[in-house]
Design a protein around this motif. Structure first.
Motif, mmCIF file in Angstrom:
data_model
loop_
_atom_site.group_PDB
_atom_site.id
_atom_site.type_symbol
_atom_site.label_atom_id
_atom_site.label_comp_id
_atom_site.label_asym_id
_atom_site.label_seq_id
_atom_site.Cartn_x
_atom_site.Cartn_y
_atom_site.Cartn_z
ATOM 1 N N ILE A 20 0.865 -1.177 0.000
ATOM 2 C CA ILE A 20 0.000 0.000 0.000
ATOM 3 C C ILE A 20 0.900 1.224 0.000
ATOM 4 N N ASP A 21 0.892 1.969 -1.107
ATOM 5 C CA ASP A 21 1.848 3.066 -1.244
ATOM 6 C C ASP A 21 1.472 4.307 -0.448
ATOM 7 N N ASP A 22 0.227 4.401 -0.024
ATOM 8 C CA ASP A 22 -0.185 5.560 0.765
ATOM 9 C C ASP A 22 -1.286 5.140 1.738
ATOM 10 N N ILE A 23 -0.881 4.776 2.925
ATOM 11 C CA ILE A 23 -1.830 4.244 3.907
ATOM 12 C C ILE A 23 -2.826 5.317 4.364
ATOM 13 N N ASP A 24 -2.467 6.591 4.156
ATOM 14 C CA ASP A 24 -3.358 7.685 4.564
ATOM 15 C C ASP A 24 -4.383 8.047 3.481
ATOM 16 N N HIS A 25 -4.245 7.464 2.308
ATOM 17 C CA HIS A 25 -5.233 7.717 1.249
ATOM 18 C C HIS A 25 -6.572 7.121 1.686
ATOM 19 N N GLU A 26 -7.652 7.871 1.469
ATOM 20 C CA GLU A 26 -8.969 7.386 1.899
ATOM 21 C C GLU A 26 -9.324 6.044 1.236
ATOM 22 N N GLY A 27 -8.843 5.856 0.028
ATOM 23 C CA GLY A 27 -9.101 4.601 -0.694
ATOM 24 C C GLY A 27 -8.478 3.402 0.010
ATOM 25 N N GLU A 86 2.703 -8.050 -11.355
ATOM 26 C CA GLU A 86 2.339 -6.915 -10.508
ATOM 27 C C GLU A 86 1.010 -6.366 -10.968
ATOM 28 N N ILE A 87 0.093 -6.209 -10.038
ATOM 29 C CA ILE A 87 -1.191 -5.579 -10.336
ATOM 30 C C ILE A 87 -1.200 -4.220 -9.653
ATOM 31 N N HIS A 88 -1.379 -3.174 -10.420
ATOM 32 C CA HIS A 88 -1.497 -1.827 -9.846
ATOM 33 C C HIS A 88 -2.969 -1.432 -9.866
ATOM 34 N N PHE A 89 -3.465 -1.043 -8.714
ATOM 35 C CA PHE A 89 -4.900 -0.783 -8.539
ATOM 36 C C PHE A 89 -5.016 0.621 -7.928
ATOM 37 N N SER A 90 -5.854 1.442 -8.543
ATOM 38 C CA SER A 90 -5.941 2.856 -8.159
ATOM 39 C C SER A 90 -6.722 3.085 -6.866
ATOM 40 N N LEU A 91 -6.065 3.723 -5.911
ATOM 41 C CA LEU A 91 -6.744 4.084 -4.658
ATOM 42 C C LEU A 91 -7.823 5.135 -4.908
ATOM 43 N N ASP A 92 -7.615 5.980 -5.917
ATOM 44 C CA ASP A 92 -8.629 6.996 -6.244
ATOM 45 C C ASP A 92 -9.889 6.318 -6.778
ATOM 46 N N TYR A 93 -9.676 5.276 -7.593
ATOM 47 C CA TYR A 93 -10.825 4.536 -8.123
ATOM 48 C C TYR A 93 -11.570 3.798 -6.999
ATOM 49 N N ILE A 94 -10.809 3.232 -6.065
ATOM 50 C CA ILE A 94 -11.446 2.539 -4.931
ATOM 51 C C ILE A 94 -12.292 3.534 -4.133
ATOM 52 N N LEU A 95 -11.761 4.731 -3.954
ATOM 53 C CA LEU A 95 -12.517 5.777 -3.248
ATOM 54 C C LEU A 95 -13.813 6.116 -3.995
ATOM 55 N N GLN A 96 -13.700 6.264 -5.318
ATOM 56 C CA GLN A 96 -14.903 6.551 -6.136
ATOM 57 C C GLN A 96 -15.944 5.444 -6.046
ATOM 58 N N SER A 97 -15.483 4.214 -5.824
ATOM 59 C CA SER A 97 -16.377 3.048 -5.838
ATOM 60 C C SER A 97 -16.873 2.694 -4.434
ATOM 61 N N LYS A 98 -16.737 3.633 -3.527
ATOM 62 C CA LYS A 98 -17.049 3.417 -2.119
ATOM 63 C C LYS A 98 -18.405 2.737 -1.885
ATOM 64 N N ALA A 99 -19.412 3.143 -2.648
ATOM 65 C CA ALA A 99 -20.777 2.662 -2.403
ATOM 66 C C ALA A 99 -20.907 1.145 -2.597
ATOM 67 N N ARG A 100 -20.089 0.588 -3.498
ATOM 68 C CA ARG A 100 -20.139 -0.872 -3.698
ATOM 69 C C ARG A 100 -18.702 -1.413 -3.678
ATOM 70 N N ALA A 101 -17.985 -1.005 -2.645
ATOM 71 C CA ALA A 101 -16.541 -1.263 -2.602
ATOM 72 C C ALA A 101 -16.187 -2.748 -2.701
ATOM 73 N N HIS A 102 -16.837 -3.602 -1.919
ATOM 74 C CA HIS A 102 -16.434 -5.016 -1.901
ATOM 75 C C HIS A 102 -16.536 -5.647 -3.292
ATOM 76 N N ASP A 103 -17.694 -5.545 -3.914
ATOM 77 C CA ASP A 103 -17.888 -6.201 -5.210
ATOM 78 C C ASP A 103 -17.016 -5.584 -6.304
ATOM 79 N N GLU A 104 -16.844 -4.265 -6.254
ATOM 80 C CA GLU A 104 -16.030 -3.626 -7.286
ATOM 81 C C GLU A 104 -14.554 -4.001 -7.111
ATOM 82 N N ILE A 105 -14.072 -3.997 -5.870
ATOM 83 C CA ILE A 105 -12.671 -4.393 -5.622
ATOM 84 C C ILE A 105 -12.463 -5.845 -6.072
#
Ligand SMILES: [Zn+2]
Length: 225
Positions: A20-27, A86-105
């Motif tokens: 996790i490159d930024d543990i303080d990111h809301e995502g 290596e899989i790179h996954f956007s923390l900003d996208y995870i934040l945007q997907s907050k409403a359905r985070a589990h299924d989207e992740i």
């Protein structure tokens, strides 16, 4: 807390890593609340193996999969070498997907993990089919997002869910394991569209027409009445 239930350890799991490159990111917080990272990665690898391989054909060359969560544009991508992915996954996208985070992740993870293992006909498989197979596995795991739709059109190989639904229709009409065989046929040979005929007895062009007609089925039935 009770121990985390893991899928049956029948598959040869690569070394699984998380960064996790930024543990303080809301995502990052949303990710850690929505999924158990160990279970999420095990489940995504097992899903890729289940839909594309058998215990005899499962690839063993991938020795590790590293998931990197970081702030970046877009959703996710997979990179790395033949052996180390290596899989790179956007923390900003995870934040945007907050409403359905589990299924989207989980949906994005399954899609990207498929890229770590799927055959690509020695690099000749069309990109649309590569993406279609990744989303076929996501769809088969019941992780399709609400906006996905089955649609007819000019081309079967535009990729992503459009191709995934077509592959799903093939799987349902020509037998369980048909897409697994399709993947296997792309292991050691270059891509040619005739592999669809080898699998189904019909050229892919005709399969696509038949599939598009099946989508109009209810309308046709109404007209016939
Ligand atoms: Zn992809």
């Amino acid at each position: 807390m009770p121990p985390v239930p893991l899928p049956p350890p029948a598959w040869p799991m690569p070394l699984l890593k998380l960064r996790i490159d930024d543990i303080d990111h809301e995502g990052a917080g949303i990710f850690l609340e929505a999924v158990n990272p160990k279970l999420a990665l095990h489940t995504a690898v097992a899903a890729s193996f289940k839909w594309l391989y058998t215990s005899d054909t499962v690839p063993k060359h991938v020795t590790q999969v590293l998931l990197v969560l970081r702030s970046m544009p877009g959703v996710a991508y997979t990179t790395g070498t033949h052996n180390e992915k290596e899989i790179h996954f956007s923390l900003d996208y995870i934040l945007q997907s907050k409403a359905r985070a589990h299924d989207e992740i989980m949906g994005v993870l399954v899609h990207e993990v498929v890229h770590c293992f799927q055959h690509n006909a020695r690099g000749t498989c069309p990109g649309g089919l590569i993406e279609g197979i990744a989303d076929f596995v996501r769809l088969s795991e019941q992780l399709s997002p609400p906006h996905w739709k089955r649609v007819a059109g000019q081309k079967w190989d535009v990729g992503y869910e459009k191709t995934a639904y077509f592959l799903d229709w093939i799987e349902k009409n020509y037998g369980d394991g048909t897409i697994r065989e399709l993947n296997e046929l792309m292991k050691n040979t270059d891509y040619h569209r005739r592999i669809f005929r080898e699998l189904t007895g019909r050229p892919v062009r005709k399969l696509w027409v038949k599939y598009c007609r099946s989508l109009e089925g209810s309308v046709v039935v109404q007209q016939d009445k």
